[in-house]
Motif scaffolding. Structure first.
Motif, PDB file in Angstrom:
ATOM      1  N   TRP A 237      47.213  89.398  59.219  1.00 56.08           N
ATOM      2  CA  TRP A 237      47.678  90.601  59.900  1.00 56.08           C
ATOM      3  C   TRP A 237      46.526  91.591  60.089  1.00 56.08           C
ATOM      4  CZ3 TRP A 237      48.007  95.811  58.577  1.00 56.08           C
ATOM      5  CH2 TRP A 237      48.795  96.599  59.419  1.00 56.08           C
ATOM      6  N   ALA A 238      45.768  91.808  59.047  1.00 55.51           N
ATOM      7  CA  ALA A 238      44.644  92.743  59.136  1.00 55.51           C
ATOM      8  C   ALA A 238      43.617  92.274  60.161  1.00 55.51           C
ATOM      9  CB  ALA A 238      43.997  92.908  57.761  1.00 55.51           C
ATOM     10  N   LEU A 239      43.378  90.975  60.222  1.00 57.51           N
ATOM     11  CA  LEU A 239      42.407  90.460  61.187  1.00 57.51           C
ATOM     12  C   LEU A 239      42.853  90.742  62.619  1.00 57.51           C
ATOM     13  CD1 LEU A 239      41.482  86.994  59.626  1.00 57.51           C
ATOM     14  CD2 LEU A 239      40.155  89.117  59.569  1.00 57.51           C
ATOM     15  N   GLY A 240      44.131  90.514  62.902  1.00 57.00           N
ATOM     16  CA  GLY A 240      44.614  90.743  64.258  1.00 57.00           C
ATOM     17  C   GLY A 240      44.560  92.196  64.661  1.00 57.00           C
ATOM     18  N   VAL A 241      44.965  93.084  63.773  1.00 62.02           N
ATOM     19  CA  VAL A 241      45.004  94.515  64.106  1.00 62.02           C
ATOM     20  C   VAL A 241      43.590  95.079  64.195  1.00 62.02           C
ATOM     21  CG1 VAL A 241      45.959  96.752  63.487  1.00 62.02           C
ATOM     22  CG2 VAL A 241      47.245  94.691  62.965  1.00 62.02           C
ATOM     23  N   GLY A 242      42.702  94.647  63.295  1.00 63.67           N
ATOM     24  CA  GLY A 242      41.325  95.124  63.341  1.00 63.67           C
ATOM     25  C   GLY A 242      40.626  94.758  64.636  1.00 63.67           C
ATOM     26  N   ARG A 243      40.826  93.516  65.082  1.00 64.42           N
ATOM     27  CA  ARG A 243      40.212  93.089  66.337  1.00 64.42           C
ATOM     28  C   ARG A 243      40.756  93.895  67.513  1.00 64.42           C
ATOM     29  NH1 ARG A 243      35.781  91.680  66.998  1.00 64.42           N
ATOM     30  NH2 ARG A 243      35.893  93.406  68.501  1.00 64.42           N
ATOM     31  N   ARG A 244      42.064  94.140  67.507  1.00 63.60           N
ATOM     32  CA  ARG A 244      42.663  94.881  68.616  1.00 63.60           C
ATOM     33  C   ARG A 244      42.126  96.312  68.671  1.00 63.60           C
ATOM     34  NH1 ARG A 244      47.072  94.010  72.139  1.00 63.60           N
ATOM     35  NH2 ARG A 244      46.723  95.469  73.858  1.00 63.60           N
ATOM     36  N   ALA A 282      32.194  90.742  59.003  1.00 62.32           N
ATOM     37  CA  ALA A 282      31.849  90.287  57.651  1.00 62.32           C
ATOM     38  C   ALA A 282      33.107  90.106  56.807  1.00 62.32           C
ATOM     39  CB  ALA A 282      30.897  91.278  56.991  1.00 62.32           C
ATOM     40  N   ALA A 283      34.039  91.058  56.920  1.00 65.14           N
ATOM     41  CA  ALA A 283      35.302  90.931  56.185  1.00 65.14           C
ATOM     42  C   ALA A 283      36.089  89.718  56.657  1.00 65.14           C
ATOM     43  CB  ALA A 283      36.126  92.203  56.345  1.00 65.14           C
ATOM     44  N   VAL A 319      39.503  93.045  53.524  1.00 63.14           N
ATOM     45  CA  VAL A 319      39.708  93.117  54.969  1.00 63.14           C
ATOM     46  C   VAL A 319      40.704  94.223  55.316  1.00 63.14           C
ATOM     47  CG1 VAL A 319      41.601  91.401  55.185  1.00 63.14           C
ATOM     48  CG2 VAL A 319      39.956  91.725  57.055  1.00 63.14           C
ATOM     49  N   THR A 320      41.711  94.442  54.478  1.00 62.97           N
ATOM     50  CA  THR A 320      42.683  95.496  54.769  1.00 62.97           C
ATOM     51  C   THR A 320      42.032  96.864  54.779  1.00 62.97           C
ATOM     52  OG1 THR A 320      44.463  94.194  53.779  1.00 62.97           O
ATOM     53  CG2 THR A 320      44.846  96.556  54.020  1.00 62.97           C
ATOM     54  N   TRP A 321      41.241  97.158  53.761  1.00 63.11           N
ATOM     55  CA  TRP A 321      40.627  98.486  53.700  1.00 63.11           C
ATOM     56  C   TRP A 321      39.454  98.625  54.655  1.00 63.11           C
ATOM     57  CZ3 TRP A 321      43.272 102.343  52.047  1.00 63.11           C
ATOM     58  CH2 TRP A 321      44.337 102.088  51.165  1.00 63.11           C
ATOM     59  N   THR A 322      38.823  97.502  55.014  1.00 61.35           N
ATOM     60  CA  THR A 322      37.828  97.533  56.083  1.00 61.35           C
ATOM     61  C   THR A 322      38.486  97.924  57.399  1.00 61.35           C
ATOM     62  OG1 THR A 322      36.395  95.887  55.025  1.00 61.35           O
ATOM     63  CG2 THR A 322      36.199  96.137  57.421  1.00 61.35           C
ATOM     64  N   GLY A 354      50.337  99.657  56.716  1.00 68.85           N
ATOM     65  CA  GLY A 354      50.041  98.357  56.111  1.00 68.85           C
ATOM     66  C   GLY A 354      49.246  98.452  54.823  1.00 68.85           C
ATOM     67  N   THR A 355      48.385  99.463  54.706  1.00 65.76           N
ATOM     68  CA  THR A 355      47.586  99.594  53.482  1.00 65.76           C
ATOM     69  C   THR A 355      48.428  99.944  52.262  1.00 65.76           C
ATOM     70  OG1 THR A 355      47.129 101.941  53.912  1.00 65.76           O
ATOM     71  CG2 THR A 355      45.513 100.334  54.734  1.00 65.76           C
TER      72      THR A 355
END
Length: 387
Positions: A237-244, A282-283, A319-322, A354-355
């Motif tokens: 989930w964090a990966l998808g939202v971070g990229r967006r 990196a995360a 990754v979440t906090w990143t 989410g955090t």
């Protein structure tokens, strides 16, 4: 037989279906947020694409994706809309573990029909269960039941009265009293409501011990147990939202190139964007490195050791906090566009909701550091703490 369990893989077809749903999911996101649940067209499309069955064991007709395949699908759906990704990851996890761990009688009752049943609920703070002939009487109140408004069954943690045992109970939605109370900053469309169950009889076959890690059906992914499987969800989930978030910011600044006073001409912004991109990547690399190692272990017929349990928790926390830091950067760089109701603002709100999840708690990070520093000899993980 258990020593021969292997991971099942299903290729990229389901990922491509998830990607194909992005235009629909994006169109429906505002309506879903307004009504506090996913819209019917999105739920129907997810069913038709087979995406609610991606964690269900193959013997029950599911796809039973590997951890890395699940990560890719959840990342894609969360990129399209964080609430949609969250609902799918939560319900598919509970669909899959029910299929793997429940008794045969329960599986025959639940996994019937042409649609994958949706199971939603909460597996941390327990209700109370009293033993009765053939099963248990379950009562309690739970919170954060993501996807419950679309579910046919509830997944609830219960402590067995008079013992130290805790179990997961799967109950028909008719036994559930919906309490609402999902008035929140972000992830509004997940409908993660409070609910209650009062003195419902649950046959023993519709329960399993909380820490079960040997499947009655399905492959090696179910040797992770419920908690470690949940870490797949939240990492993806964090990966998808971070990229967006980063993609939205790039689109925003490009559209304003050449206008006086815009950050597109700022050297400081250029450096900050590069730093945010590198930090996020990196995360992401840590998540993939960690789950690559997990897959090798599972395919070799082994359970994870304590250090591997530490690393899946650390990768998720990191990754979440990143992504939370990325969200703050994107919001601060988005000018009045971010301030107004719109996608950047919604992504910012969703990330910071989410955090708050237990899997990303400060305690989990502290415990990871304690284990990595060699200060927890002989201890093992129980949820987000070592003991």
């Amino acid at each position: 037989m258990s020593d021969t369990l292997r991971l099942h893989t299903a290729g990229t077809t389901l990922l491509e279906r998830a990607r194909g749903l992005r235009p629909l999911i994006e169109r429906e996101a505002d309506a879903a947020e307004a009504q506090g649940r996913l819209t019917a067209p999105v739920v129907d499309a997810l069913h038709e694409a087979g995406l609610f069955g991606i964690w269900v064991p193959v013997p029950l007709g599911g796809s039973e994706l590997s951890p890395r395949e699940l990560i890719a699908v959840f990342e894609e759906l969360s990129y399209a809309d964080p609430s949609t990704g969250w609902v799918v990851m939560a319900t598919t996890l509970e669909n899959g573990t029910a299929g793997a761990y429940l008794g045969d009688d329960a599986v025959e009752r639940i996994f019937t029909g042409t649609r994958t049943p949706l199971i939603a609920g909460q597996g941390t703070r327990p209700g109370t269960a009293v033993r009765e002939d053939g099963g248990f009487r379950l009562s309690g109140q739970w919170s954060f039941a993501s996807g419950m408004l679309h579910a046919q069954y509830a997944h609830s943690l219960g402590a067995i009265e008079g013992t130290d045992e805790v179990r997961i109970f799967i109950t028909p939605i008719e036994d559930v009293k919906m309490l609402g109370n999902w008035d929140v900053l972000g992830l509004r469309a997940t409908g993660s409501i409070d609910y209650a169950i009062e003195d419902a009889f649950v046959p023993e076959s519709q329960t399993h011990v909380f820490d079960q890690d040997e499947p009655l059906r399905g492959g090696a992914i179910f040797r992770l147990g419920l908690v470690d499987q949940a870490l797949i969800c939240h990492s993806a989930w964090a990966l998808g939202v971070g990229r967006r978030l980063l993609d939205e910011l790039a689109g925003y600044v490009v559209a304003r190139t050449g206008r006086p006073g815009q950050i597109a001409g700022s050297d400081a912004f250029h450096a900050d964007f590069a730093r945010a991109e590198a930090t996020f990547r990196a995360a992401k690399a840590l998540v993939h490195e960690t789950w690559d190692d997990v897959e090798r272990t599972l395919d070799a017929g082994r359970h994870l050791d304590v250090r591997q349990d530490t690393m899946v928790r650390l990768a998720l926390n990191h990754v979440t906090w990143t992504v939370a830091e990325v969200a703050r950067f994107v919001y601060a760089s988005g000018g009045t566009t971010a301030v107004r109701d719109g996608l950047i603002q919604r992504l910012f709100r969703d990330v910071h909701t989410g955090t708050a999840h237990i899997t990303s708690s400060p305690l989990a990070l502290q415990e990871c550091g304690r284990e990595l520093a060699g200060l927890a000899p002989g201890q093992s993980w129980a949820l987000m703490a070592l003991e």
